[in-house]
Design a protein around this motif. Structure first.
Motif, PDB file in Angstrom:
ATOM      1  N   MET A 196       0.835  -1.194   0.000  1.00  0.00           N
ATOM      2  CA  MET A 196       0.000   0.000   0.000  1.00  0.00           C
ATOM      3  C   MET A 196       0.870   1.245   0.000  1.00  0.00           C
ATOM      4  O   MET A 196       1.730   1.407   0.855  1.00  0.00           O
ATOM      5  CB  MET A 196      -0.851  -0.012   1.270  1.00  0.00           C
ATOM      6  N   LYS A 197       0.662   2.123  -0.946  1.00  0.00           N
ATOM      7  CA  LYS A 197       1.342   3.413  -0.912  1.00  0.00           C
ATOM      8  C   LYS A 197       0.533   4.362  -0.051  1.00  0.00           C
ATOM      9  O   LYS A 197      -0.692   4.364  -0.090  1.00  0.00           O
ATOM     10  CB  LYS A 197       1.471   3.992  -2.332  1.00  0.00           C
ATOM     11  N   SER A 198       1.235   5.143   0.753  1.00  0.00           N
ATOM     12  CA  SER A 198       0.529   6.027   1.667  1.00  0.00           C
ATOM     13  C   SER A 198       0.032   7.248   0.918  1.00  0.00           C
ATOM     14  O   SER A 198       0.523   7.606  -0.147  1.00  0.00           O
ATOM     15  CB  SER A 198       1.466   6.447   2.779  1.00  0.00           C
ATOM     16  N   SER A 199      -0.921   7.876   1.517  1.00  0.00           N
ATOM     17  CA  SER A 199      -1.581   9.032   0.933  1.00  0.00           C
ATOM     18  C   SER A 199      -0.891  10.319   1.403  1.00  0.00           C
ATOM     19  O   SER A 199       0.124  10.289   2.076  1.00  0.00           O
ATOM     20  CB  SER A 199      -3.047   8.981   1.342  1.00  0.00           C
ATOM     21  N   THR A 200      -1.440  11.445   1.050  1.00  0.00           N
ATOM     22  CA  THR A 200      -0.816  12.729   1.377  1.00  0.00           C
ATOM     23  C   THR A 200      -1.137  13.162   2.807  1.00  0.00           C
ATOM     24  O   THR A 200      -1.774  12.453   3.556  1.00  0.00           O
ATOM     25  CB  THR A 200      -1.311  13.812   0.409  1.00  0.00           C
ATOM     26  N   LYS A 201      -0.659  14.355   3.144  1.00  0.00           N
ATOM     27  CA  LYS A 201      -0.757  14.861   4.504  1.00  0.00           C
ATOM     28  C   LYS A 201      -2.210  15.112   4.935  1.00  0.00           C
ATOM     29  O   LYS A 201      -2.536  15.036   6.111  1.00  0.00           O
ATOM     30  CB  LYS A 201       0.058  16.162   4.584  1.00  0.00           C
ATOM     31  N   ALA A 202      -3.070  15.428   3.974  1.00  0.00           N
ATOM     32  CA  ALA A 202      -4.475  15.745   4.293  1.00  0.00           C
ATOM     33  C   ALA A 202      -5.104  14.593   5.067  1.00  0.00           C
ATOM     34  O   ALA A 202      -5.049  13.450   4.640  1.00  0.00           O
ATOM     35  CB  ALA A 202      -5.254  16.008   3.006  1.00  0.00           C
ATOM     36  N   GLY A 203      -5.676  14.930   6.206  1.00  0.00           N
ATOM     37  CA  GLY A 203      -6.348  13.901   6.994  1.00  0.00           C
ATOM     38  C   GLY A 203      -5.423  13.148   7.921  1.00  0.00           C
ATOM     39  O   GLY A 203      -5.877  12.308   8.693  1.00  0.00           O
ATOM     40  N   TRP A 204      -4.121  13.417   7.831  1.00  0.00           N
ATOM     41  CA  TRP A 204      -3.178  12.716   8.705  1.00  0.00           C
ATOM     42  C   TRP A 204      -3.353  13.186  10.143  1.00  0.00           C
ATOM     43  O   TRP A 204      -3.545  14.372  10.409  1.00  0.00           O
ATOM     44  CB  TRP A 204      -1.749  12.974   8.239  1.00  0.00           C
ATOM     45  N   GLN A 205      -3.268  12.251  11.076  1.00  0.00           N
ATOM     46  CA  GLN A 205      -3.342  12.581  12.504  1.00  0.00           C
ATOM     47  C   GLN A 205      -2.286  11.787  13.245  1.00  0.00           C
ATOM     48  O   GLN A 205      -2.094  10.593  12.962  1.00  0.00           O
ATOM     49  CB  GLN A 205      -4.697  12.180  13.071  1.00  0.00           C
ATOM     50  N   LEU A 206      -1.651  12.419  14.209  1.00  0.00           N
ATOM     51  CA  LEU A 206      -0.668  11.726  15.032  1.00  0.00           C
ATOM     52  C   LEU A 206      -1.347  10.621  15.840  1.00  0.00           C
ATOM     53  O   LEU A 206      -2.417  10.843  16.430  1.00  0.00           O
ATOM     54  CB  LEU A 206       0.009  12.732  15.974  1.00  0.00           C
ATOM     55  N   ASP A 207      -0.723   9.458  15.875  1.00  0.00           N
ATOM     56  CA  ASP A 207      -1.223   8.337  16.677  1.00  0.00           C
ATOM     57  C   ASP A 207      -1.334   8.748  18.156  1.00  0.00           C
ATOM     58  O   ASP A 207      -0.459   9.434  18.699  1.00  0.00           O
ATOM     59  CB  ASP A 207      -0.243   7.174  16.528  1.00  0.00           C
ATOM     60  N   ALA A 208      -2.393   8.285  18.805  1.00  0.00           N
ATOM     61  CA  ALA A 208      -2.688   8.718  20.181  1.00  0.00           C
ATOM     62  C   ALA A 208      -1.619   8.250  21.177  1.00  0.00           C
ATOM     63  O   ALA A 208      -1.284   8.961  22.126  1.00  0.00           O
ATOM     64  CB  ALA A 208      -4.063   8.207  20.599  1.00  0.00           C
ATOM     65  N   GLN A 209      -1.059   7.061  20.941  1.00  0.00           N
ATOM     66  CA  GLN A 209      -0.016   6.557  21.852  1.00  0.00           C
ATOM     67  C   GLN A 209       1.267   7.381  21.722  1.00  0.00           C
ATOM     68  O   GLN A 209       1.902   7.729  22.729  1.00  0.00           O
ATOM     69  CB  GLN A 209       0.276   5.084  21.534  1.00  0.00           C
ATOM     70  N   ILE A 210       1.635   7.692  20.490  1.00  0.00           N
ATOM     71  CA  ILE A 210       2.820   8.539  20.291  1.00  0.00           C
ATOM     72  C   ILE A 210       2.578   9.897  20.943  1.00  0.00           C
ATOM     73  O   ILE A 210       3.462  10.455  21.605  1.00  0.00           O
ATOM     74  CB  ILE A 210       3.149   8.698  18.788  1.00  0.00           C
ATOM     75  N   GLU A 211       1.370  10.415  20.777  1.00  0.00           N
ATOM     76  CA  GLU A 211       1.039  11.715  21.373  1.00  0.00           C
ATOM     77  C   GLU A 211       1.204  11.685  22.898  1.00  0.00           C
ATOM     78  O   GLU A 211       1.727  12.637  23.491  1.00  0.00           O
ATOM     79  CB  GLU A 211      -0.386  12.113  20.983  1.00  0.00           C
ATOM     80  N   ARG A 212       0.809  10.580  23.517  1.00  0.00           N
ATOM     81  CA  ARG A 212       0.925  10.485  24.986  1.00  0.00           C
ATOM     82  C   ARG A 212       2.378  10.383  25.441  1.00  0.00           C
ATOM     83  O   ARG A 212       2.754  10.899  26.477  1.00  0.00           O
ATOM     84  CB  ARG A 212       0.176   9.246  25.499  1.00  0.00           C
ATOM     85  N   ASP A 213       3.192   9.675  24.668  1.00  0.00           N
ATOM     86  CA  ASP A 213       4.565   9.381  25.103  1.00  0.00           C
ATOM     87  C   ASP A 213       5.561  10.494  24.796  1.00  0.00           C
ATOM     88  O   ASP A 213       6.702  10.452  25.270  1.00  0.00           O
ATOM     89  CB  ASP A 213       5.073   8.111  24.395  1.00  0.00           C
ATOM     90  N   THR A 214       5.162  11.444  23.965  1.00  0.00           N
ATOM     91  CA  THR A 214       6.106  12.435  23.445  1.00  0.00           C
ATOM     92  C   THR A 214       5.517  13.838  23.547  1.00  0.00           C
ATOM     93  O   THR A 214       4.329  13.996  23.829  1.00  0.00           O
ATOM     94  CB  THR A 214       6.407  12.149  21.949  1.00  0.00           C
ATOM     95  N   VAL A 215       6.374  14.820  23.291  1.00  0.00           N
ATOM     96  CA  VAL A 215       5.886  16.205  23.227  1.00  0.00           C
ATOM     97  C   VAL A 215       6.309  16.814  21.891  1.00  0.00           C
ATOM     98  O   VAL A 215       7.249  16.354  21.245  1.00  0.00           O
ATOM     99  CB  VAL A 215       6.416  17.074  24.400  1.00  0.00           C
ATOM    100  N   GLN A 216       5.620  17.871  21.518  1.00  0.00           N
ATOM    101  CA  GLN A 216       5.815  18.469  20.202  1.00  0.00           C
ATOM    102  C   GLN A 216       7.142  19.222  20.118  1.00  0.00           C
ATOM    103  O   GLN A 216       7.496  19.978  21.026  1.00  0.00           O
ATOM    104  CB  GLN A 216       4.638  19.419  19.913  1.00  0.00           C
TER     105      GLN A 216
END
Lengths: 142, 142
Positions: B1-21
């Motif tokens: 599967m080739k991935s799609s573009t940035k539109a609609g992309w969201q950071l995974d919730a687990q990564i969001e919890r474990d890391t900061v921006q």
């Protein structure tokens, strides 16, 4: 430190002991890990003195990504694995090398990484030869 | 599967919890792992549906290598570490993400990889903010 050219490059002795020869791509020597637990190849850029990806010149880094992708695609095609694990670690063996490991849900280390897990289980000779041949053919190494 | 573009992309919730921006590069969102044990950044390509590097289009793979190199160079410059550990694993979190970890001989997991080692030790707030700011500045993220 930027790494030097292929002249004088030699495969690290530890990698040589742990793996068997598959063949050479433009940049990397391709080796197969002699561990029947996981389909696992190691790419070793043939550049003297490189220990980190950032030791490579930019063109070599682009080529490394192309060869990682080729190796990963080959392992995926051969094994139909659930996940690829790709890593450049090198805490024990300083010569730059990139692991590509085919993982299955429920394999002995799952979901942990394979590095630092149980000791390698060497293949039966003919099974290893068949794996190496399938990688060689899928990568188009003659 | 080739991935799609940035539109609609969201950071995974687990990564969001474990890391900061930290900030965004051309392809990747840069996050800092909230683990004071190791200076550690995570690059997350902003491509819908990508779980493997080989899900990315070729141009994105080239860009990913450039951003891995930038992230690795930044961590090396900031920490003067002994070794960089770089890995795309994703056995637990399927969204494609690349770890870049600065290692020191004698750190708690040395010479093993950090993945699957001891639980993260969260930073003191001001120490985390200072680390994030140093990564942001070194990467030229405004």
């Amino acid at each position: 430190m930027k790494s030097s050219t292929k002249a004088g490059w030699q495969l690290d002795a530890q990698i040589e002991r742990d793996t068997v020869q598959v063949g050479d791509l433009t940049l990397c020597r391709v080796r197969a890990m002699n561990d029947a637990t996981y389909p696992w190849v190691v790419l070793v850029p043939q550049r003297v003195g490189a220990t980190e990806i950032i030791d490579l010149a930019e063109a070599d880094r682009v080529q490394l990504m192309a060869e990682i992708s080729a190796g990963a695609t080959a392992l995926k095609d051969i094994t139909r694995c659930d996940k690829l694990n790709i890593g450049a670690i090198g805490n024990l063996v300083p010569q730059l090398h990139v692991h590509i490991v085919a993982r299955r849900r429920g394999d002995p280390a799952w979901p942990k990484p394979v590095w630092g897990a149980a000791p390698a289980q060497p293949y039966a000779q003919h099974t290893l030869a068949a794996f190496v041949e399938s990688v060689r053919q899928t990568l188009g190494i003659v």
